[in-house]
Write a protein that holds these residues in place. Structure first.
Motif, short mmCIF file in Angstrom:
data_model
loop_
_atom_site.label_atom_id
_atom_site.label_comp_id
_atom_site.label_asym_id
_atom_site.label_seq_id
_atom_site.Cartn_x
_atom_site.Cartn_y
_atom_site.Cartn_z
N THR A 157 18.55 59.07 46.29
CA THR A 157 19.04 60.17 47.12
C THR A 157 20.34 60.77 46.61
OG1 THR A 157 18.02 59.07 49.03
CG2 THR A 157 19.63 60.79 49.51
N ILE A 158 21.20 59.96 45.99
CA ILE A 158 22.50 60.45 45.52
C ILE A 158 22.71 60.00 44.08
CG2 ILE A 158 25.00 60.48 45.90
CD1 ILE A 158 24.50 59.63 48.79
N LEU A 159 23.05 60.95 43.22
CA LEU A 159 23.47 60.65 41.85
C LEU A 159 24.96 60.92 41.77
CD1 LEU A 159 23.04 60.11 38.80
CD2 LEU A 159 22.41 62.53 38.56
N ALA A 207 20.85 73.68 41.33
CA ALA A 207 19.47 73.30 41.01
C ALA A 207 19.50 72.13 40.04
CB ALA A 207 18.72 74.49 40.41
N ALA A 208 18.62 71.17 40.24
CA ALA A 208 18.58 69.98 39.39
C ALA A 208 18.12 70.33 37.98
CB ALA A 208 17.65 68.94 40.00
N ALA A 213 16.97 65.61 37.65
CA ALA A 213 15.71 65.55 38.40
C ALA A 213 14.99 64.23 38.14
CB ALA A 213 14.83 66.73 38.02
N ALA A 214 15.02 63.76 36.90
CA ALA A 214 14.33 62.50 36.58
C ALA A 214 14.97 61.32 37.32
CB ALA A 214 14.39 62.26 35.06
N LEU A 215 16.31 61.30 37.39
CA LEU A 215 17.00 60.19 38.05
C LEU A 215 16.81 60.22 39.56
CD1 LEU A 215 20.32 60.16 35.99
CD2 LEU A 215 18.56 58.38 36.01
N ALA A 222 14.75 71.67 41.52
CA ALA A 222 14.81 71.35 42.94
C ALA A 222 16.23 71.53 43.45
CB ALA A 222 14.36 69.91 43.18
N PRO A 223 16.41 71.97 44.70
CA PRO A 223 17.75 72.21 45.23
C PRO A 223 18.50 70.91 45.49
CG PRO A 223 16.12 72.55 46.95
CD PRO A 223 15.35 72.34 45.68
#
Length: 258
Positions: A157-159, A207-208, A213-215, A222-223
């Protein structure tokens, strides 16, 4: 050596030439207490001397000390406990332990304590010009750089990318970051004597990209909510730069305004 105020019962400590010549006496007492907190005279979770003891130490009235402590309590720097005294606030306290994290699931039930942490890297690097400027360091100074993913219910959920001054966080390891069960800021207090007392955030929609996006198990584009947080210890010394990317398909950012 304890700080004290000279001669008369409600006298004023010498003014710092870099500041205006006068400020209310309780503000000056507050500043002296902050100096003791910053110096580690009283550690997070420990009790501070009573109002009567502080009044005697600084040679002011008990009411002046009480007003100073009232402000420190309002700023979450100390905690009053009925019948027990006043204690240095800590991020291990239940009611403040996640007060800097504002991401809430759409169900409304907070879940910070159930975060699963995957530390992808924790290493010492030379501070870039951007990071050094933000943390009030010199370009090339040593910083600890951490990258991790927080998941809830198995969903990444969070990077987060985190930078910490190298001198203050000497010896921090990925194992410490991943293994500590409580709030990260409580770990910083316990292992390094650094207490984050306030933070500033900047938020924007992004935007990812592919790696992000992979992580986060998303499709590119994706937003995401980008949250940059600068956290300070006592006397407004910056001690952490944190840049997080938050999924908002099942969570939202909530701030309580008062």
């Amino acid at each position: 050596m304890p700080s004290s105020i000279p001669s008369t019962a409600e006298s004023v400590p010498a003014a710092d030439p870099a500041t205006p010549a006068f400020s209310p006496l309780y503000q000056q007492i507050k500043g002296l207490i902050l100096q003791s907190l910053q110096a580690g005279e009283w550690k997070p979770g420990e009790s501070i001397p009573s109002e009567m003891e502080l009044a005697a130490r600084f040679r002011v009235s008990q009411g002046t000390v009480r007003k100073a402590i009232d402000e420190l309590a309002a700023e979450n720097l100390v905690v009053r406990r009925q019948g027990k005294g006043t204690f240095v606030a800590t991020h291990a306290e239940q009611h403040v332990r996640y007060r800097f994290l504002k991401l809430v699931p759409d169900t409304g039930e907070r879940e910070e304590g159930r975060a699963e942490r995957a530390v992808l890297e924790c290493r010492r690097v030379r501070a870039s010009a951007d990071v050094a400027r933000t943390l009030q360091l010199r370009t090339g100074d040593s910083v600890v750089q951490v990258r991790r993913v927080l998941s809830f219910g198995g969903v990444p959920t969070i990077l987060e990318d985190i930078w910490l001054p190298g001198n203050a966080f000497k010896g921090l390891t990925a194992e410490q970051m991943a293994g500590h069960q409580g709030p990260t800021y409580a770990l910083f207090e316990l292992a390094f004597g650094v207490r984050m007392v306030r933070a500033e955030e900047k938020i924007r929609a992004v935007a990812a990209d592919g790696p992000q996006a992979a992580l986060l198990a998303l499709t590119p584009g994706a937003p995401l909510l980008s949250v940059e947080r600068l956290s300070y210890t006592y006397n407004d010394v910056p001690m952490e730069l944190r840049r997080g990317l938050y999924r908002t398909d099942s969570h939202h950012y909530r701030n309580d305004l008062s």
